[in-house]
Design an enzyme around this catalytic site. Sequence first.
Site, PDB file in Angstrom:
ATOM      1  N   PHE A  19       0.803  -1.223   0.000  1.00  0.00           N
ATOM      2  CA  PHE A  19       0.000   0.000   0.000  1.00  0.00           C
ATOM      3  C   PHE A  19       0.831   1.264   0.000  1.00  0.00           C
ATOM      4  O   PHE A  19       0.349   2.328  -0.391  1.00  0.00           O
ATOM      5  CB  PHE A  19      -0.921   0.031   1.234  1.00  0.00           C
ATOM      6  N   CYS A  65       9.921   1.547   3.415  1.00  0.00           N
ATOM      7  CA  CYS A  65      10.986   0.627   3.820  1.00  0.00           C
ATOM      8  C   CYS A  65      12.354   1.281   3.814  1.00  0.00           C
ATOM      9  O   CYS A  65      13.327   0.668   4.251  1.00  0.00           O
ATOM     10  CB  CYS A  65      10.990  -0.608   2.920  1.00  0.00           C
ATOM     11  N   ARG A  76      -5.662  -2.301   0.148  1.00  0.00           N
ATOM     12  CA  ARG A  76      -5.834  -1.031   0.859  1.00  0.00           C
ATOM     13  C   ARG A  76      -5.762   0.167  -0.078  1.00  0.00           C
ATOM     14  O   ARG A  76      -6.252   1.243   0.259  1.00  0.00           O
ATOM     15  CB  ARG A  76      -4.768  -0.899   1.952  1.00  0.00           C
ATOM     16  N   SER A 133       6.022  -6.774   4.039  1.00  0.00           N
ATOM     17  CA  SER A 133       6.617  -7.002   5.355  1.00  0.00           C
ATOM     18  C   SER A 133       7.489  -8.251   5.359  1.00  0.00           C
ATOM     19  O   SER A 133       7.346  -9.138   4.509  1.00  0.00           O
ATOM     20  CB  SER A 133       5.522  -7.141   6.407  1.00  0.00           C
TER      21      SER A 133
END
EC number: 1.2.1.27
Length: 486
Positions: free
Chosen positions: A154, A286, A182, A231
């Site tokens: 997202f 990230c 999302r 993730s």
Amino acid sequence: MITTEIKRVKNHINGEWVESTGTEVEAVPNPATGKIIAYVPLSPKEDVEKAVEAAKAAYETWSKVPVPNRSRQLYKYLQLLQENKEELAKIITLENGKTLTDATGEVQRGIEAVELATSTPNLMMGQALPNIASGIDGSIWRYPIGVVAGITPFNFPMMIPLWMFPLAIACGNTFVLKTSERTPLLAERLVELFYEAGFPKGVLNLVQGGKDVVNSILENKDIQAVSFVGSEPVARYVYETGTKHGKRVQALAGAKNHAIVMPDCNLEKTVQGVIGSAFASSGERCMACSVVAVVDEIADEFIDVLVAETKKLKVGDGFHEDNYVGPLIRESHKERVLGYINSGVADGATLLVDGRKIKEEVGEGYFVGATIFDGVNQEMKIWQDEIFAPVLSIVRVKDLEEGIKLTNQSKFANGAVIYTSSGKHAQTFRDNIDAGMIGVNVNVPAPMAFFAFAGNKASFFGDLGTNGTDGVQFYTRKKVVTERWF
């Protein structure tokens, strides 16, 4: 076009917008207000199978289109993206929440990835060595690999999909895209513009949904390769499951990026760099700086200026140009972040800037303001875990060596930065830090699209990263030819 009506999102399969065959949907709120803006289908396995069949059929002709022709087709797409930059940025802000400034920057980085894809005729060239033996020549040829898929997050709904499908398609593959449920609206617009550029049906297919779509992609025998960004736990799962089913996989994962602040840094520029890295895009990236290792000699001065400047940041709706920190993506993520802040306080860290108490200022959105902790150590969860929010931890170190040691103790190794005016310090940092992407006085060391993007350790699962020559190698397979003629 952005409208106020609640939209029902569709899949795009074989050149057509189609309803999902499933009945389950998920609401998509505007993170700044909590109001529903769309409903996205959680598509079943059957939708993925239809998309793969369409891509497989399209591959038979698309893979044979001359490489320069594929590149020219992408130039048309590139032009449409450039012409619609403002609209694309607004869609990102609407469904993701990041400020319009950050969204505009993301649009530009996505466009740069398509620029890379248009240069595929150069990047796909093979190698040749004549006369490897008497009358024998050797050469390496690159070919597309078939149907490939991308699973994207997202936090960069434009840039990351554009890392994937334009380059894969330029290499002669066809593509099945699964973006985050999302942020489904930007994906729709990317696909609309793609087909407006004149691509044949089935070359790019979009399947909206959640984990069922992911599992279907990973298990489908006709998908040859999977690109993923997300993730660490999910990246590990995607890599292990995809490779188990015989697929080539690149899975970009989590991060806990450290910045080392040396006494010889430019203090003003360093503070602004840390703020930009830690708090822009609400820390949901990230490559965000989440830990600063500051050398004792400059620690107090650096922290005083950092805190003072951070307290000036405005939090609120990303469409308001004065706001610097937008909302988090969902209420559930906000609660998770608040849990980490509470954990830091309970573990004994000193809370210098508290981003929890801002509701009266910003209303009903999923907001957490910029947050800074001092006195953090490696035993604390706020140092160990990826929080993915505007939460910054400060660790005081005695020198560069201790700062490098601290950074390398993290299980993640995505990006790392040093702020210094010493070439010797920069060289020592470069040679000893364990990170895939390194910055020297650069707040976010995310490389341009013509370089590879990938971390180390728990930040990356695979061999070849995205973008650059890594991306071309990932989306192609080699044939080594040894030949002689009589």
